[in-house]
Design an enzyme around this catalytic site. Structure first.
Site, mmCIF file in Angstrom:
data_model
loop_
_atom_site.group_PDB
_atom_site.id
_atom_site.type_symbol
_atom_site.label_atom_id
_atom_site.label_comp_id
_atom_site.label_asym_id
_atom_site.label_seq_id
_atom_site.Cartn_x
_atom_site.Cartn_y
_atom_site.Cartn_z
ATOM 1 C CE1 TYR A 187 -9.280 -6.354 4.191
ATOM 2 C CE2 TYR A 187 -8.217 -4.444 3.190
ATOM 3 C CZ TYR A 187 -8.140 -5.631 3.896
ATOM 4 O OH TYR A 187 -6.914 -6.098 4.315
ATOM 5 C CD GLU A 241 -3.135 -1.058 2.073
ATOM 6 O OE1 GLU A 241 -3.098 -0.181 2.969
ATOM 7 O OE2 GLU A 241 -4.065 -1.887 1.980
ATOM 8 C CD GLU A 293 -3.869 -5.910 2.842
ATOM 9 O OE1 GLU A 293 -4.812 -5.245 3.326
ATOM 10 O OE2 GLU A 293 -2.665 -5.624 3.004
#
Length: 513
Positions: free
Chosen positions: A261, A193, A318
């Site tokens: 997410y 990130e 992720e």
């Protein structure tokens, strides 16, 4: 959980009410492999994921362990057939200095985990501990390197430490620390990130930084190069992907990451309860989960401009649901429960990964134990297998199988004026010739009757398993470990080259033809 018996009268009723769920299985068009690495996991130094999750210490006499690693966790993860495990982060990766975690444990410096709870760690779980644990698990390690606060030399020496056989400064140091042979780590993340906790970099700046690091990370592992993964975009930041693909030569990058997410809101305390969510919150969570399909399509389209042969993999390292922490727990530990909502979220997401397996060749659920959408929760000497665990165990029949394209026409799951497709489907053929079809019904109140056209495929029988429960909020607890668990499925019927599947509300099914 009570077993579900689907009677003929119920099936006929369903057909009249929901006749729009039609699936065509193109069994003769399969050509791309569903990489087992799509089923990867993530272990960050975050809350109770490493300490008290994977690792309880060598001197723990109450919990069976090997070199401090819980043997009950090892057994559970081996049953999942986890193909890779990403470590040490996450945001923690860009503050972690690997040399602090080698050598005699009593002499290792402590570190303050400024990202997650401000706790002080003693570095007792380091490189040797992690890589030896991966050998115990039978999984490939994926090391995330420190670009944000480290140096090129730090990362290249880490590569040398774990991968060089002998006669180098770092391999000699490894041998002095008790490990003769290298671990031969193939997968390496070049920062994490970088647009955020990895340094708040702009994409063109990170592209140049990546080129610098990648230049010095070029030794082979056996007959293969190491697999270098660039820190990729968050959600729909297509400019990040474009900038990296345009400015990083293809021979310097094997994979490009992307994170997404299923979260209601990034505001503090606004992510909603993991178990006491409203119908509206459930709908929005599933909306965010199904958005993965669009994100992959659009990032892939950008990558196709510069890499039409799809040599560079899209790595979704992720993904998962993210809610408020459980009441009374440290907000920096991200400990949350796991319900049937998370089961259908996982099933639908994996179906999306299967669909895009030509480009998506690795993914990592966040995270393995006690953090976010965990597959395992621990409490003292007990382990709890979550609904998400059971979905990944049911789905592991797809690992390294040939993806079979499916055409899906689904009924709608509606709430107020909004709607989503209720049904998600994927299919594959394994090396033994068996065909597996995974089906998900995200509608929490309505069953779905699905007609699958096998297009002349000669199937002689069908078996299956189902994961479901009476309420989408149902979950396993340490007082009731098996409230939600898979059972045999009897709701699939063959009639020539047509398969009829009756899905109860909020359910995940895998059938074998």
């Amino acid at each position: 959980m009570k077993k579900i018996a689907l009677t003929l009268s119920f099936a006929c009723l369903s057909l009249t009410v929901m006749a729009q769920n039609k699936v065509t299985l193109h069994a003769d068009e399969g050509k791309h492999i569903i990489s087992r690495h799509i089923y990867g996991h993530f272990a960050e130094h975050l809350g109770r994921c490493i300490y008290d999750g994977f690792y309880v210490g060598e001197n723990n006499a109450k919990i069976p362990n090997k070199n401090g690693v819980r043997l009950d966790v090892v057994a559970a993860l081996k049953k999942l057939k986890i193909p890779n495990l990403r470590w040490p982060g996450g945001c923690f990766a860009d503050t972690y200095h690997w040399k602090d975690g080698i050598g005699a444990k009593a002499k290792r410096p402590k570190i303050v985990n400024t990202w997650w709870g401000g706790v002080t760690e003693d570095n007792s779980f380091g490189t040797h501990d992690f890589l030896n644990m991966c050998e115990l698990l039978g999984t490939e390690p994926y090391l995330a390197g420190n670009v944000g606060s480290g140096t090129v030399q730090d990362l290249t020496e880490w590569v040398q430490y774990v991968n060089f056989e002998k006669n180098s400064p770092m391999s000699n140091l490894r041998q002095q620390n008790g490990r003769d042979k290298p671990w031969n780590v193939r997968y390496w993340g070049v920062g994490n990130e970088a647009w955020g906790c990895g340094g708040n970099m702009k994409p063109d700046y990170y592209a140049n930084i990546y080129r610098q690091y990648s230049t010095f990370m070029n030794p082979k592992v056996g007959n293969e190069k190491i697999f270098r993964i660039a820190s990729g975009a968050s959600d729909n930041d297509y400019n990040w992907t474009e900038t990296l693909m345009k400015n990083i030569p293809g021979n310097m990058m094997e994979g490009l990451a992307m994170h997404h997410y299923s979260v209601l809101s990034w505001g503090e305390g606004k992510k909603g309860s993991a178990t006491q969510f409203t119908d509206q919150e459930y709908f929005k969570t599933m909306q965010q989960a199904l958005l993965m399909d669009e994100l992959i399509e659009k990032h892939s389209a950008v990558m196709d401009k510069y890499d039409p042969e799809k040599k560079i993999a899209l790595i979704v390292d992720e993904w998962g649901g993210w809610y408020n922490v459980e009441p009374g727990t440290n907000p920096g530990f991200l400990y949350q429960q796991n319900t049937m909502r998370d089961a259908v979220l996982a099933g639908a997401t994996l179906n999306i990964f299967h669909k895009h397996c030509e480009r998506v060749r690795m993914a990592n659920l966040a995270q393995a134990i006690n953090v976010l959408q965990a597959v395992i929760l621990t409490k003292g000497d007990k382990v709890l297998l979550t609904p998400t665990y059971h979905v990944l165990e049911m789905y592991n029949v797809h690992q390294d199988a040939t993806m079979l394209p499916v055409t899906v026409k689904s009924d709608d799951f509606t709430l107020d004026k909004d709607k989503l497709p209720a049904v998600s489907v994927s299919a594959s053929r394994d090396k033994a010739g068996k065909i597996h079809v995974s089906l998900v019904n995200i509608d929490p109140t309505k069953p779905q009757e699905i007609s699958v056209d096998l297009k002349g495929l000669k199937a002689t029988g069908v078996t299956g398993r189902i994961l479901t429960s009476a309420n989408v909020r149902d979950h396993n607890t340490f007082e009731n470990l098996t409230k939600v668990k898979p059972v045999a499925f009897s709701g699939a019927k063959l009639n020539g080259d047509n398969l009829t599947v009756s899905l109860p509300p909020v359910s995940v099914v895998v059938v074998e033809l």
